[in-house]
Enzyme design. Structure first.
Site, mmCIF file in Angstrom:
data_model
loop_
_atom_site.group_PDB
_atom_site.id
_atom_site.type_symbol
_atom_site.label_atom_id
_atom_site.label_comp_id
_atom_site.label_asym_id
_atom_site.label_seq_id
_atom_site.Cartn_x
_atom_site.Cartn_y
_atom_site.Cartn_z
ATOM 1 N N HIS A 65 0.829 -1.221 0.000
ATOM 2 C CA HIS A 65 0.000 0.000 0.000
ATOM 3 C C HIS A 65 0.859 1.264 0.000
ATOM 4 O O HIS A 65 1.260 1.761 1.046
ATOM 5 C CB HIS A 65 -0.903 -0.043 1.243
ATOM 6 N N LEU A 68 2.005 6.771 -5.019
ATOM 7 C CA LEU A 68 3.148 7.396 -5.696
ATOM 8 C C LEU A 68 2.784 8.668 -6.457
ATOM 9 O O LEU A 68 3.668 9.382 -6.908
ATOM 10 C CB LEU A 68 3.834 6.391 -6.630
ATOM 11 N N ASN A 99 -5.291 5.545 -6.970
ATOM 12 C CA ASN A 99 -5.945 6.865 -6.919
ATOM 13 C C ASN A 99 -5.031 7.985 -7.419
ATOM 14 O O ASN A 99 -4.848 9.008 -6.770
ATOM 15 C CB ASN A 99 -6.484 7.173 -5.520
ATOM 16 N N HIS A 186 -10.632 -0.521 1.011
ATOM 17 C CA HIS A 186 -10.532 0.604 1.948
ATOM 18 C C HIS A 186 -11.890 0.621 2.652
ATOM 19 O O HIS A 186 -12.881 1.083 2.073
ATOM 20 C CB HIS A 186 -10.253 1.882 1.150
ATOM 21 N N HIS A 239 -5.269 -1.088 5.718
ATOM 22 C CA HIS A 239 -5.104 -0.307 6.954
ATOM 23 C C HIS A 239 -6.152 -0.542 8.046
ATOM 24 O O HIS A 239 -6.906 0.364 8.401
ATOM 25 C CB HIS A 239 -4.986 1.194 6.653
ATOM 26 N N ASN A 285 -6.695 8.788 6.909
ATOM 27 C CA ASN A 285 -7.815 7.845 6.821
ATOM 28 C C ASN A 285 -7.279 6.423 6.815
ATOM 29 O O ASN A 285 -6.375 6.144 6.040
ATOM 30 C CB ASN A 285 -8.603 8.067 5.530
ATOM 31 N N ASP A 312 0.902 2.589 3.678
ATOM 32 C CA ASP A 312 -0.031 3.643 3.270
ATOM 33 C C ASP A 312 0.718 4.981 3.119
ATOM 34 O O ASP A 312 0.212 6.043 3.496
ATOM 35 C CB ASP A 312 -1.211 3.778 4.240
ATOM 36 N N PRO A 330 -5.997 14.009 4.036
ATOM 37 C CA PRO A 330 -5.605 12.869 4.868
ATOM 38 C C PRO A 330 -4.425 12.107 4.267
ATOM 39 O O PRO A 330 -4.372 11.927 3.055
ATOM 40 C CB PRO A 330 -6.864 12.001 4.879
ATOM 41 N N GLY A 331 -3.502 11.685 5.112
ATOM 42 C CA GLY A 331 -2.387 10.853 4.659
ATOM 43 C C GLY A 331 -1.068 11.320 5.207
ATOM 44 O O GLY A 331 -0.892 12.509 5.504
HETATM 45 C C1 NCD Z 1 -4.599 8.149 1.132
HETATM 46 C C2 NCD Z 1 -4.153 9.132 0.061
HETATM 47 O O1 NCD Z 1 -3.714 10.221 0.409
HETATM 48 O O2 NCD Z 1 -4.214 8.802 -1.134
HETATM 49 N N1 NCD Z 1 -4.866 8.895 2.319
HETATM 50 C C3 NCD Z 1 -4.974 8.411 3.560
HETATM 51 O O3 NCD Z 1 -5.316 9.184 4.467
HETATM 52 N N2 NCD Z 1 -4.668 7.183 3.872
HETATM 53 C C4 NCD Z 1 -5.746 7.338 0.679
HETATM 54 C C5 NCD Z 1 -5.988 6.105 1.501
HETATM 55 O O4 NCD Z 1 -5.078 5.287 1.701
HETATM 56 O O5 NCD Z 1 -7.112 5.906 1.960
HETATM 57 ZN ZN ZN Z 2 -7.202 3.845 2.164
#
Ligand code: NCD
Ligand code: ZN
Length: 438
Positions: A65, A68, A99, A186, A239, A285, A312, A330-331
């Site tokens: 996961h 990139l 995505n 997800h 996740h 997320n 992730d 998020p991320g």
């Molecule tokens: C991820 C992203 O930024 O593409 N963001 C996240 O908060 N984890 C998307 C995902 O893994 O759900």
């Molecule tokens: Zn996700």
């Protein structure tokens, strides 16, 4: 020696799986050729010698996961910069989520990401294909085409979005079983997370943040376990973040359902009390949960209820993170900090051995993805995909110094004892002491 042939490498003084006295490991033609005190006898003159000073030698890590951001957001990460981050993190294979912009929902895009990964050549880049067109959750993609293309796509996911419609998920699972590919979900019931930016609990209530209840994840995990059972399909949970998800996985596995799951280093280490500062770097997320969730996730990884660690790795630009909490994307970054975190939480604490860590960061994710040349034991004749780790070489995380084009690490300023000091990918050294080798 042509540029295409990997050089002969002698890794001096390494401890496979951290067991026993240091030995030498000879790598030739991309394979482990000899292990032992005499491994370096008859070394050709042009061989590269790397003295690793007793470092723990592990199979190269496999990440199911990673984001990139190429195509579309090359300002935040590219296949090249993400591959460099992977090499520095000890990874030799990563799965690049769908995505992107445009999304990886057709063979043209998945094959193009695959080719870029090959030309960068720092690790295997496996594009994940989208389950639905545009990740909209409505119409299935041509999974078969992506699977039979050059990229040989083997994992499909709308990650970032949930395949929320049970009928679409059912059809996706049925189709995937026929193709022999894996759907990675997800798990987020969108009707329960409208406007949510933090874990629903006392911290979010006090801070005035809209909550993402555990039930939004758990209801999808339970549903998908049952759909996979009836479709005779495998399903993988991205996740996993809650105590309840761990209980559901335990139940589903006990029923003989083909379900696997990953957990991220940040859900193992961090909880929602980090949000006190309203720093957008902690928005992710699924959200950071409560302390008991982190403990349940650690136990589940140790016992095998959760199969593996996945990063992730989610790069975002500074302007998308350094803003009010609810507006932050998020991320968080993950590739360069995964090993030190898992080592600190589980190996340094005595709950796992290095061999166990190799299982959750390499062997098991490779098995889940169906890779045959990654996650292999360190043994003569096996592909030379390796990570060398110094268990006690403290270093402090500085976002700006990471190989990623983004700097959104939640570990800024934190010091970890374990450090990846070398990575061998297909018989070539791709990283040594922080330096990425072309
Ligand atoms: C991820 C992203 O930024 O593409 N963001 C996240 O908060 N984890 C998307 C995902 O893994 O759900
Ligand atoms: Zn996700």
């Amino acid at each position: 020696m042509s540029a295409l042939e990997p050089p002969t490498l002698l890794l001096r003084r390494v401890r496979p799986y951290g067991e026993g006295d240091p030995v030498d490991v000879l790598v030739r033609d991309g394979l482990v050729a000899a292990i032992g005190p005499d491994a370096g006898a008859d070394l050709p003159g042009e061989a590269e010698i790397h003295d690793l000073g007793g470092a723990v030698l592990l199979p190269g890590f496999v990440d199911l996961h990673t984001h990139l951001r190429e195509p579309g957001r090359e300002d935040t990460e590219t296949v090249a910069s993400g591959s460099a981050a992977a090499a520095r993190g000890g990874y030799t294979a990563v799965f690049a989520m769908a995505n992107t912009q445009p999304p990886q929902d057709n063979q043209t895009v998945t094959d193009s990401v695959w080719r870029i990964g090959r030309s960068v050549g720092l690790c295997d880049i496996h594009p994940v294909g989208a389950v639905t067109v545009g990740l909209k959750g409505e119409q299935l993609t041509e999974m078969g085409q992506m699977a039979s293309g050059e990229a040989g796509v083997r994992i499909f996911s709308d990650d970032g979005m949930c395949v929320y419609d049970p009928l679409v998920m059912r059809r996706a699972l049925e189709y995937s079983a026929g193709l022999g590919v894996l759907i990675a979900q997800h798990a987020e019931e969108p009707r329960l997370t409208k406007g949510a930016v933090a874990h629903e609990g006392p911290t979010a209530a006090r801070l005035g943040l809209t909550g993402w209840p555990r039930s939004a994840e758990e209801s999808i995990v339970a549903r998908d376990a049952i759909l996979a059972r009836d479709a005779g399909a495998r399903v993988h949970i991205c996740h996993a973040s809650t105590t309840g998800t761990v209980e559901l996985l335990k139940w589903a596995k006990a029923q003989g359902i083909s379900i696997t799951a990953e957990v991220t280093p940040h859900h193992l280490l961090l909880d929602d009390t980090r949000l006190e500062t309203y720093d957008g770097v902690y928005r992710v997320n699924p959200p950071l949960r409560e302390a008991h969730d982190t403990l349940a996730l650690r136990d589940a990884l140790v016992s095998g209820v959760i199969d593996c660690v996945a990063t992730d790795h989610a790069p975002h630009a500074a302007q998308e993170k350094c803003c009010e909490f609810a507006a932050a994307r998020p991320g968080m970054l993950g590739l360069e900090t995964a090993l030190p975190i898992v080592a600190a939480l589980l190996v340094e604490s005595g709950e796992m051995t290095w061999r166990d860590l190799a299982r959750v960061m390499s062997a098991r994710p490779a098995e889940i993805a169906g890779l045959t040349d990654q996650g292999r034991p360190i043994a003569v004749g096996e592909p030379a995909n390796l990570a060398a780790v110094e268990p006690d070489s403290p270093w402090t995380v500085v976002g700006e110094e990471l190989a990623s084009l983004s700097a959104n690490t939640p570990y800024e300023g934190m010091t970890f004892a374990a450090r990846v000091v070398g990575t061998v990918y297909r018989g070539r050294m791709t990283h040594r002491d922080g330096e990425v080798l072309a």
